[in-house]
Design a protein around this motif. Structure first.
Motif, PDB file in Angstrom:
ATOM      1  N   ALA A  89      18.627  23.866  44.973  1.00 15.17           N
ATOM      2  CA  ALA A  89      18.341  24.721  43.915  1.00 15.17           C
ATOM      3  C   ALA A  89      18.856  23.638  42.340  1.00 15.17           C
ATOM      4  CB  ALA A  89      19.720  25.573  43.764  1.00 15.17           C
ATOM      5  N   ASN A  90      18.522  24.085  41.873  1.00 12.41           N
ATOM      6  CA  ASN A  90      18.874  22.686  40.654  1.00 12.41           C
ATOM      7  C   ASN A  90      19.780  23.822  39.603  1.00 12.41           C
ATOM      8  OD1 ASN A  90      18.234  19.645  39.652  1.00 12.41           O
ATOM      9  ND2 ASN A  90      16.884  21.025  38.211  1.00 12.41           N
ATOM     10  N   GLY A  93      23.632  20.919  36.832  1.00  9.56           N
ATOM     11  CA  GLY A  93      23.730  19.405  36.329  1.00  9.56           C
ATOM     12  C   GLY A  93      22.599  18.728  36.724  1.00  9.56           C
ATOM     13  N   SER A  94      21.752  19.798  36.665  1.00 11.03           N
ATOM     14  CA  SER A  94      19.902  19.258  36.972  1.00 11.03           C
ATOM     15  C   SER A  94      19.488  17.838  38.394  1.00 11.03           C
ATOM     16  CB  SER A  94      19.081  18.047  36.086  1.00 11.03           C
ATOM     17  OG  SER A  94      19.478  19.100  35.102  1.00 11.03           O
ATOM     18  N   GLN A  95      20.583  18.131  39.385  1.00 13.10           N
ATOM     19  CA  GLN A  95      21.190  17.304  40.668  1.00 13.10           C
ATOM     20  C   GLN A  95      20.184  18.031  42.063  1.00 13.10           C
ATOM     21  OE1 GLN A  95      25.517  18.192  41.164  1.00 13.10           O
ATOM     22  NE2 GLN A  95      25.812  16.883  39.743  1.00 13.10           N
ATOM     23  N   GLU A  96      19.237  19.093  41.935  1.00 14.52           N
ATOM     24  CA  GLU A  96      18.579  18.589  42.920  1.00 14.52           C
ATOM     25  C   GLU A  96      16.979  18.606  42.177  1.00 14.52           C
ATOM     26  OE1 GLU A  96      16.553  17.867  45.103  1.00 14.52           O
ATOM     27  OE2 GLU A  96      18.171  19.067  46.469  1.00 14.52           O
ATOM     28  N   PRO A  97      16.494  17.953  40.989  1.00 14.52           N
ATOM     29  CA  PRO A  97      14.726  18.072  40.501  1.00 14.52           C
ATOM     30  C   PRO A  97      14.075  17.490  41.334  1.00 14.52           C
ATOM     31  CG  PRO A  97      16.467  15.294  40.438  1.00 14.52           C
ATOM     32  CD  PRO A  97      17.217  16.320  40.875  1.00 14.52           C
ATOM     33  N   GLY A  98      14.271  17.084  42.658  1.00 18.01           N
ATOM     34  CA  GLY A  98      12.988  17.113  43.661  1.00 18.01           C
ATOM     35  C   GLY A  98      12.114  17.596  44.182  1.00 18.01           C
ATOM     36  N   THR A  99      10.872  17.617  43.496  1.00 18.97           N
ATOM     37  CA  THR A  99       9.493  18.757  44.544  1.00 18.97           C
ATOM     38  C   THR A  99       9.929  19.150  46.512  1.00 18.97           C
ATOM     39  OG1 THR A  99       8.521  16.615  45.737  1.00 18.97           O
ATOM     40  CG2 THR A  99       8.014  17.829  43.714  1.00 18.97           C
TER      41      THR A  99
END
Length: 183
Positions: A89-90, A93-99
């Motif tokens: 989950a993103n 803190g935008s810590q899961e930006p990946g696909t």
């Protein structure tokens, strides 16, 4: 005449009690959920009946990311009675930006993750995934309201699908707080 009245009354009453066909299905058990898998396919929670389930919201660029290693160790040690399901989950803190593909490659390469991983979801807010809405609302899970404050929050369910505990991010996967439920 009395039988006709009873039949009509029963039919009228049923129209108030039974939801219309277009009403959303309310999930009353974790076993009602099916979610998309990180690598495709579906994770069907009904297949986990008889095992404890640890659900964790994960992120690849978080200070708690090394917990992947210990989640994998926990899974390997107790896989006869425990399944872990990770939910990237993103939300924090935008810590899961990946696909999904990038997340899978990261988890496999860096931590050897073999436990089931769901496709990336939202764990709070207006776009919260239905399973997380169920986990965090007593009105849905029947046990507790829970706030997810950060990545690597953990929810533990018993062998019958009942929510039994929530652990904040700082509770390590191999800690006594969690392991005591597996012995």
């Amino acid at each position: 005449m009395k039988k006709i009245f009873i039949a009509l009354a029963s039919l009228a009453l049923a129209s108030f009690i039974l939801p219309p066909k277009h009403a959303p299905f309310i999930k009353s058990s974790i076993y009602d959920f099916k979610v998309d898998g990180l690598s495709g396919g579906t994770i069907d929670f009904s297949q986990f009946k008889g095992k404890k389930i640890l659900i964790v919201n994960t992120a690849s660029k978080c200070g708690f990311t090394p917990q992947y290693e210990y989640l994998e160790k926990l899974y390997e040690k107790y896989k006869d009675k425990l399944v872990i399901v990770g939910f990237p989950a993103n939300n924090f803190g935008s810590q899961e930006p990946g696909t999904n593909d990038e997340i899978k490659a990261f988890c496999t390469k860096n931590y050897g993750v073999t436990f089931p991983m769901a496709a990336k979801v939202s764990v709070k807010g207006d776009d919260i995934a239905p399973i997380y809405k169920w986990l965090t609302n007593k009105s849905e899970n029947g046990v507790m309201d829970a706030d997810i404050k950060w990545n690597f929050t953990k929810f533990l369910l018993d062998e019958n699908g009942n929510l039994i505990a929530k652990f904040d991010s700082n509770v390590a996967p191999m800690s006594d707080d969690i392991v005591k439920y597996l012995k």
